[in-house]
Scaffold this motif. Structure first.
Motif, PDB file in Angstrom:
ATOM      1  N   CYS A  96      -4.668  13.661   4.071  1.00 33.93           N
ATOM      2  CA  CYS A  96      -5.120  13.079   2.799  1.00 33.93           C
ATOM      3  C   CYS A  96      -6.163  11.998   3.039  1.00 33.93           C
ATOM      4  O   CYS A  96      -7.168  11.913   2.310  1.00 33.93           O
ATOM      5  N   PHE A  97      -5.928  11.167   4.056  1.00 35.88           N
ATOM      6  CA  PHE A  97      -6.896  10.112   4.349  1.00 35.88           C
ATOM      7  C   PHE A  97      -8.205  10.719   4.856  1.00 35.88           C
ATOM      8  O   PHE A  97      -9.303  10.346   4.408  1.00 35.88           O
ATOM      9  N   TYR A  98      -8.100  11.656   5.791  1.00 37.56           N
ATOM     10  CA  TYR A  98      -9.275  12.244   6.426  1.00 37.56           C
ATOM     11  C   TYR A  98     -10.170  12.955   5.417  1.00 37.56           C
ATOM     12  O   TYR A  98     -11.393  12.772   5.402  1.00 37.56           O
ATOM     13  N   ALA A 203      -9.027   0.295  -1.795  1.00 40.24           N
ATOM     14  CA  ALA A 203      -8.606   0.958  -0.569  1.00 40.24           C
ATOM     15  C   ALA A 203      -8.960   0.081   0.633  1.00 40.24           C
ATOM     16  O   ALA A 203     -10.074  -0.421   0.731  1.00 40.24           O
ATOM     17  N   SER A 356      -6.272  10.514  -3.638  1.00 37.46           N
ATOM     18  CA  SER A 356      -5.834  10.699  -2.252  1.00 37.46           C
ATOM     19  C   SER A 356      -5.354   9.390  -1.644  1.00 37.46           C
ATOM     20  O   SER A 356      -4.330   9.353  -0.949  1.00 37.46           O
ATOM     21  N   PHE A 357      -6.092   8.306  -1.902  1.00 37.05           N
ATOM     22  CA  PHE A 357      -5.671   7.005  -1.389  1.00 37.05           C
ATOM     23  C   PHE A 357      -4.318   6.605  -1.969  1.00 37.05           C
ATOM     24  O   PHE A 357      -3.471   6.028  -1.281  1.00 37.05           O
ATOM     25  N   VAL A 360      -1.620   8.343  -0.073  1.00 32.05           N
ATOM     26  CA  VAL A 360      -1.434   7.721   1.236  1.00 32.05           C
ATOM     27  C   VAL A 360      -0.667   6.406   1.102  1.00 32.05           C
ATOM     28  O   VAL A 360       0.243   6.109   1.893  1.00 32.05           O
ATOM     29  N   TYR A 361      -0.994   5.626   0.081  1.00 41.59           N
ATOM     30  CA  TYR A 361      -0.285   4.364  -0.130  1.00 41.59           C
ATOM     31  C   TYR A 361       1.176   4.611  -0.496  1.00 41.59           C
ATOM     32  O   TYR A 361       2.068   3.866  -0.069  1.00 41.59           O
TER      33      TYR A 361
END
Length: 438
Positions: A96-98, A203, A356-357, A360-361
């Motif tokens: 997700c980060f990538y 982010a 997406s961020f 991830v969070y």
């Protein structure tokens, strides 16, 4: 967002230096455009969305600071996810980060290009050409193994601080109370989607976790750096957002270069080229951290098996991960081409990246709840942050489709790798002569 930092030797980072690095990781090009996009969604009520994100920053940053102090590791959220939930969740966080980076890089490049278009004219064509040029230059710089020094990165982020300060202070005398009315022209429900959009600007709160091992006195200096960074970022963002709404009024929602409009209003139209130069420079600095950090992340994911082994080249210290870099660059250029062809603008890319961020969070703070000590301040902060992040996920609405697709692909990748490993194991057991030497 992924980022690079050049810091003092291990164990020598002070609270002040940590604050500067932390603020630099969070502040980015989003602030030069997102106040206008948020105003388009919620009108003056977008200020409540900014305030909500600032308030969310406190427990979120505290949770990541606690994780960094207890588990200092450069792997970041992916490492915490692996410790808490295992390989599958770690792969989801990493993917997700990538894959949020090409979207974020496209939005950042378009933000910088919009300032050039505002100064030189040419509209969408100038914006897209400038964005493509920024992507090409940043890719070339990273492919040659060059890196911006820590001092130059600080200069670029200092430029952003100056741009924000000058824009706000010189334009505030032009603020009008009537520009805040009606306060919620699109209804109070619009504040949530505006907050989901603004995640893009916030982010980077996980950045301090990567630096925990370099603080001189982590137990004392890490909380100080975190608290100071939250205050500084919050004040800067709120001031810039208020100036855009209160000074520009209805035109804020239609502005592609709001800070440039503020400077032009205060100093005259001749100041627009200055704003454009500043926007391009700080966009270059931010995109450099995007590409360099994403390239290393992709190589690390390939090394660890979360991505195909093809990505792993360049994962060791001192090597340039060109395969991962070119993959990210190609996806960013493809995204830019789609934006240019459809005429949708930067907003969809921002929303997909922000969703997406947020995922991830959510994984990061859930990991904090799982692995931090019970009744610790960090764990309570993680609970508070998790509730807020889950609300942001709800407000992301259909844009969650992208991280959900990425999650599915990550899980399929892990499953395929495990199946291949079991197949090899069975083959070796049946054919001992074919087994690799121990």
């Amino acid at each position: 967002m992924p980022y690079q930092t050049t810091s003092p030797a291990a164990g020598r980072l002070t609270a002040a230096q940590g604050t500067a690095l932390y603020v630099g990781a969070v502040l980015g090009t989003g602030v030069i455009a997102l106040p206008a996009l948020a105003a388009e969604i919620a009108g003056p009520a977008s200020l409540l969305a900014w305030l909500a994100l600032v308030v969310l920053s406190a427990p979120l940053a505290a949770a990541f600071a606690a994780l960094g102090a207890r588990h200092p590791d450069a792997g970041g959220v992916s490492t915490y996810a692996r410790l808490a939930f295992g390989e599958r969740t770690a792969a989801v966080a990493g993917w997700c980060f990538y894959l949020a980076i090409p979207l974020g890089a496209t939005a950042a490049a378009l933000f910088g290009g919009s300032y050039v278009a505002a100064a030189l004219g040419g509209g969408t064509t100038t914006t897209v050409v400038t964005a493509a040029a920024l992507m090409a230059v940043v890719t070339a710089v990273n492919a040659m193994g060059l890196r911006l020094t820590g001092r130059l990165q600080f200069v670029l982020f200092g430029l952003l601080l100056v741009l924000l300060t000058v824009s706000v202070l010189l334009s505030l005398p032009h603020a009008r109370g009537e520009n805040l009315q009606p306060f919620a022209p699109h209804g109070w429900s619009a504040v949530g989607p505006a907050a989901a959009l603004l995640v893009f600007s916030f982010a980077g709160w996980e950045a301090v976790a990567h630096l925990a091992g370099e603080f001189r006195r982590p137990a004392r200096d890490l909380p100080r750096a975190t608290a100071a960074a939250v205050v500084i970022v919050g004040v800067l963002y709120l001031a810039a957002a208020f100036a855009v709404v209160a000074v520009l009024g209805d035109t804020a929602a239609r502005s592609s270069a709001p800070l440039g409009d503020l400077i032009a209003l205060a100093l005259g139209g001749g100041a627009r080229p200055l704003a454009a130069v500043a926007a391009v420079l700080l966009t270059f600095g931010t995109m450099n951290t995007y590409y360099a950090g994403a390239a290393k992340l992709g190589a690390a994911l390939g090394r660890d098996g979360a991505l195909p082994r093809w990505f792993a080249r360049g994962s060791t210290a001192g090597e340039t991960p060109r395969r991962s870099l070119f993959f990210v660059s190609a996806l960013a250029l493809l995204t830019l081409a789609l934006v240019a062809a459809t005429g949708l603008g930067a907003r969809p890319a921002v929303m997909l990246s922000a969703a997406s961020f947020a995922v991830v969070y959510a994984i990061g703070v859930a990991a904090a709840i799982r692995i931090l000590p019970r009744r610790s301040a960090g764990r309570w902060s993680a609970w508070a942050a998790l509730v807020a992040v889950l609300l942001l996920l709800v407000f992301s609405g259909p844009y969650l489709l992208w991280p959900l697709l990425v999650t599915g692909a990550a899980l399929l990748s892990v499953r395929a790798r495990r199946t291949a490993a079991r197949t090899r194991t069975r083959f070796w057991r049946r054919s001992p002569a074919a087994a690799p030497d121990s």
